[in-house]
Design a protein around this motif. Structure first.
Motif, PDB file in Angstrom:
ATOM      1  N   ARG A 160       0.805  -1.229   0.000  1.00  0.00           N
ATOM      2  CA  ARG A 160       0.000   0.000   0.000  1.00  0.00           C
ATOM      3  C   ARG A 160       0.831   1.268   0.000  1.00  0.00           C
ATOM      4  N   VAL A 161       0.183   2.338  -0.420  1.00  0.00           N
ATOM      5  CA  VAL A 161       0.735   3.674  -0.234  1.00  0.00           C
ATOM      6  C   VAL A 161      -0.270   4.466   0.597  1.00  0.00           C
ATOM      7  N   VAL A 162       0.230   5.274   1.523  1.00  0.00           N
ATOM      8  CA  VAL A 162      -0.636   6.164   2.313  1.00  0.00           C
ATOM      9  C   VAL A 162      -0.023   7.561   2.296  1.00  0.00           C
ATOM     10  N   CYS A 163      -0.837   8.520   1.877  1.00  0.00           N
ATOM     11  CA  CYS A 163      -0.341   9.894   1.771  1.00  0.00           C
ATOM     12  C   CYS A 163      -1.222  10.819   2.607  1.00  0.00           C
ATOM     13  N   LEU A 164      -0.630  11.417   3.635  1.00  0.00           N
ATOM     14  CA  LEU A 164      -1.343  12.391   4.480  1.00  0.00           C
ATOM     15  C   LEU A 164      -0.881  13.791   4.080  1.00  0.00           C
ATOM     16  N   GLU A 165      -1.829  14.642   3.761  1.00  0.00           N
ATOM     17  CA  GLU A 165      -1.470  16.018   3.365  1.00  0.00           C
ATOM     18  C   GLU A 165      -2.521  17.020   3.830  1.00  0.00           C
ATOM     19  N   ILE A 166      -2.088  18.260   3.995  1.00  0.00           N
ATOM     20  CA  ILE A 166      -3.036  19.368   4.192  1.00  0.00           C
ATOM     21  C   ILE A 166      -3.874  19.436   2.917  1.00  0.00           C
ATOM     22  N   SER A 167      -5.153  19.781   3.047  1.00  0.00           N
ATOM     23  CA  SER A 167      -5.996  19.819   1.851  1.00  0.00           C
ATOM     24  C   SER A 167      -6.829  21.099   1.814  1.00  0.00           C
ATOM     25  N   HIS A 168      -7.821  21.083   0.958  1.00  0.00           N
ATOM     26  CA  HIS A 168      -8.673  22.257   0.780  1.00  0.00           C
ATOM     27  C   HIS A 168     -10.047  21.914   1.357  1.00  0.00           C
ATOM     28  N   PRO A 169     -10.335  22.286   2.609  1.00  0.00           N
ATOM     29  CA  PRO A 169     -11.611  21.885   3.212  1.00  0.00           C
ATOM     30  C   PRO A 169     -12.800  22.475   2.466  1.00  0.00           C
ATOM     31  N   VAL A 223      -0.701   7.288 -12.505  1.00  0.00           N
ATOM     32  CA  VAL A 223       0.628   6.666 -12.548  1.00  0.00           C
ATOM     33  C   VAL A 223       0.576   5.176 -12.223  1.00  0.00           C
ATOM     34  N   GLY A 224      -0.621   4.642 -11.906  1.00  0.00           N
ATOM     35  CA  GLY A 224      -0.745   3.178 -11.778  1.00  0.00           C
ATOM     36  C   GLY A 224      -1.204   2.643 -10.442  1.00  0.00           C
ATOM     37  N   TRP A 225      -1.482   3.504  -9.442  1.00  0.00           N
ATOM     38  CA  TRP A 225      -1.985   2.985  -8.161  1.00  0.00           C
ATOM     39  C   TRP A 225      -3.428   2.514  -8.330  1.00  0.00           C
ATOM     40  N   SER A 226      -3.778   1.398  -7.691  1.00  0.00           N
ATOM     41  CA  SER A 226      -5.143   0.840  -7.792  1.00  0.00           C
ATOM     42  C   SER A 226      -5.916   1.097  -6.502  1.00  0.00           C
ATOM     43  N   ASP A 227      -7.231   0.909  -6.600  1.00  0.00           N
ATOM     44  CA  ASP A 227      -8.122   1.015  -5.424  1.00  0.00           C
ATOM     45  C   ASP A 227      -7.869   2.285  -4.623  1.00  0.00           C
ATOM     46  N   VAL A 228      -7.649   3.393  -5.291  1.00  0.00           N
ATOM     47  CA  VAL A 228      -7.309   4.622  -4.555  1.00  0.00           C
ATOM     48  C   VAL A 228      -8.583   5.197  -3.923  1.00  0.00           C
ATOM     49  N   ARG A 229      -8.485   5.519  -2.646  1.00  0.00           N
ATOM     50  CA  ARG A 229      -9.600   6.189  -1.963  1.00  0.00           C
ATOM     51  C   ARG A 229      -9.000   7.221  -1.023  1.00  0.00           C
ATOM     52  N   PHE A 230      -9.844   8.138  -0.576  1.00  0.00           N
ATOM     53  CA  PHE A 230      -9.314   9.122   0.374  1.00  0.00           C
ATOM     54  C   PHE A 230     -10.289   9.391   1.500  1.00  0.00           C
ATOM     55  N   TYR A 231      -9.730   9.771   2.640  1.00  0.00           N
ATOM     56  CA  TYR A 231     -10.493  10.120   3.839  1.00  0.00           C
ATOM     57  C   TYR A 231     -10.191  11.579   4.147  1.00  0.00           C
ATOM     58  N   GLN A 232     -11.174  12.265   4.708  1.00  0.00           N
ATOM     59  CA  GLN A 232     -10.977  13.684   4.996  1.00  0.00           C
ATOM     60  C   GLN A 232     -11.292  13.997   6.464  1.00  0.00           C
ATOM     61  N   PRO A 233     -10.386  13.598   7.383  1.00  0.00           N
ATOM     62  CA  PRO A 233     -10.657  13.888   8.794  1.00  0.00           C
ATOM     63  C   PRO A 233     -10.616  15.391   9.076  1.00  0.00           C
ATOM     64  N   SER A 234     -11.140  15.752  10.244  1.00  0.00           N
ATOM     65  CA  SER A 234     -11.153  17.155  10.677  1.00  0.00           C
ATOM     66  C   SER A 234     -11.767  18.059   9.605  1.00  0.00           C
ATOM     67  N   ARG A 235     -12.919  17.642   9.110  1.00  0.00           N
ATOM     68  CA  ARG A 235     -13.693  18.387   8.107  1.00  0.00           C
ATOM     69  C   ARG A 235     -12.895  18.745   6.855  1.00  0.00           C
ATOM     70  N   GLY A 236     -11.947  17.878   6.513  1.00  0.00           N
ATOM     71  CA  GLY A 236     -11.224  18.065   5.247  1.00  0.00           C
ATOM     72  C   GLY A 236     -10.024  18.982   5.340  1.00  0.00           C
ATOM     73  N   ILE A 237      -9.602  19.339   6.561  1.00  0.00           N
ATOM     74  CA  ILE A 237      -8.363  20.135   6.695  1.00  0.00           C
ATOM     75  C   ILE A 237      -7.203  19.330   6.123  1.00  0.00           C
ATOM     76  N   VAL A 238      -7.252  18.011   6.375  1.00  0.00           N
ATOM     77  CA  VAL A 238      -6.253  17.124   5.777  1.00  0.00           C
ATOM     78  C   VAL A 238      -6.967  16.052   4.958  1.00  0.00           C
ATOM     79  N   ALA A 239      -6.236  15.456   4.039  1.00  0.00           N
ATOM     80  CA  ALA A 239      -6.754  14.300   3.303  1.00  0.00           C
ATOM     81  C   ALA A 239      -5.742  13.173   3.439  1.00  0.00           C
ATOM     82  N   ILE A 240      -6.277  11.951   3.614  1.00  0.00           N
ATOM     83  CA  ILE A 240      -5.401  10.766   3.663  1.00  0.00           C
ATOM     84  C   ILE A 240      -5.770   9.897   2.469  1.00  0.00           C
ATOM     85  N   HIS A 241      -4.865   9.780   1.513  1.00  0.00           N
ATOM     86  CA  HIS A 241      -5.087   8.950   0.333  1.00  0.00           C
ATOM     87  C   HIS A 241      -4.442   7.591   0.535  1.00  0.00           C
ATOM     88  N   VAL A 242      -5.173   6.551   0.170  1.00  0.00           N
ATOM     89  CA  VAL A 242      -4.661   5.186   0.323  1.00  0.00           C
ATOM     90  C   VAL A 242      -4.794   4.482  -1.025  1.00  0.00           C
TER      91      VAL A 242
END
Ligand code: SAM
Length: 247
Positions: A160-169, A223-242
């Motif tokens: 898996r890949v997991v990417c935590l980043e600041i996002s655009h709520p 670029v080839g990642w499969s089953d990509v989904r994202f979660y937006q905790p804290s009302r979307g301040i951050v996004a976690i892509h898996v």
């Protein structure tokens, strides 16, 4: 006096990568306490949640890109089975030095190895790690797609890949309040408390051109990642892509 744009600053320093490296080198000592303060302690919760999505099994090895002071690597070790190992890579030696001191204090130096290395040109063979993660790093890359391509190359099939980043709520009111805080108040904290004006003004500017969560998902899929989904905790301040590397 005319304000110099971020693009012009990158040019003056020889590109975004050397600019980012010098910037984090200057704030390495204050990085952890400023993080806690500016996120009101939420950064720990976000990393713990991201670490759970990576969930390495017993004896597996994970890679943390832009590991900095090692907080995400530590969270992964705490969330994973026994005998798990992490390699933390970062282009800024000063950040890794802070991380090494922390690991020694916590007795985790045998489970987390910190190395200087570039997320866009990972110095590891194909399929050599069981999973890959990053926290607040991808926004700093020169070429985000190249970063995700490299992650895909080094992760084994099924990993898996997991990417935590600041996002655009989303939402006018909450989004507006967040931007007010992120663009005006957070840099003020950085300037007054951290005594680092340029560094904590780079922080919001680095979000301006960063893609929103659905666009980032699309880039990972391209670029080839499969089953990509994202979660937006804290009302979307951050996004976690898996995402998963197809078997
Ligand atoms: C905001 S800090 C995040 C540190 C850590 N992941 C955390 O959760 O606190 C971003 C880190 O990414 C690193 N970085 C930026 N570009 C990089 C690259 N191309 N390769 C590796 N590390 C990079 C910086 O040196 C910095 O330590």
């Amino acid at each position: 006096m005319a304000r110099i744009s971020l693009e012009e600053k990158f040019k003056e320093t020889g590109g975004k990568r050397p600019y980012v490296q010098r910037l984090f080198g200057r704030i390495a000592r204050i990085y952890d306490p400023m993080n806690r303060l500016m996120s009101f302690g939420l950064d720990r919760y976000w990393r713990a949640r991201a670490a759970r999505y990576l969930a390495l099994g017993t004896g597996e090895t994970g890679l943390d890109l832009g590991a900095g002071t090692a907080d995400l690597s530590i969270a992964v070790i705490h969330a994973s089975g026994p005998g798990t190992h992490m390699i933390g890579m970062d282009i800024t030696p000063e950040m890794l030095d802070q991380g090494r001191t922390k690991l020694a204090r916590m007795g985790l130096q045998d489970r987390i190895e910190l190395r200087v290395g570039d997320a866009e040109h990972i110095d590891l063979p194909e399929n050599s790690v069981d999973g890959c993660c990053s926290a607040f790093t991808v926004r700093n890359l020169t070429d985000i797609r190249q970063g995700f391509r490299e992650m895909l190359r080094v992760v084994r099939p099924g990993g898996r890949v997991v990417c935590l980043e600041i996002s655009h709520p989303p939402g006018k009111i909450f989004g507006g309040l967040f931007y007010l805080y992120f663009y005006k108040l957070a840099p003020l904290f950085g300037t007054l408390i951290g005594k680092a004006f340029e560094e904590y003004n780079y922080l919001p500017n680095s979000l301006t051109t960063f893609p929103d969560a659905p666009t980032l998902k699309m880039m990972m899929e391209e670029v080839g990642w499969s089953d990509v989904r994202f979660y937006q905790p804290s009302r979307g301040i951050v996004a976690i892509h898996v995402g998963t590397k197809a078997e």
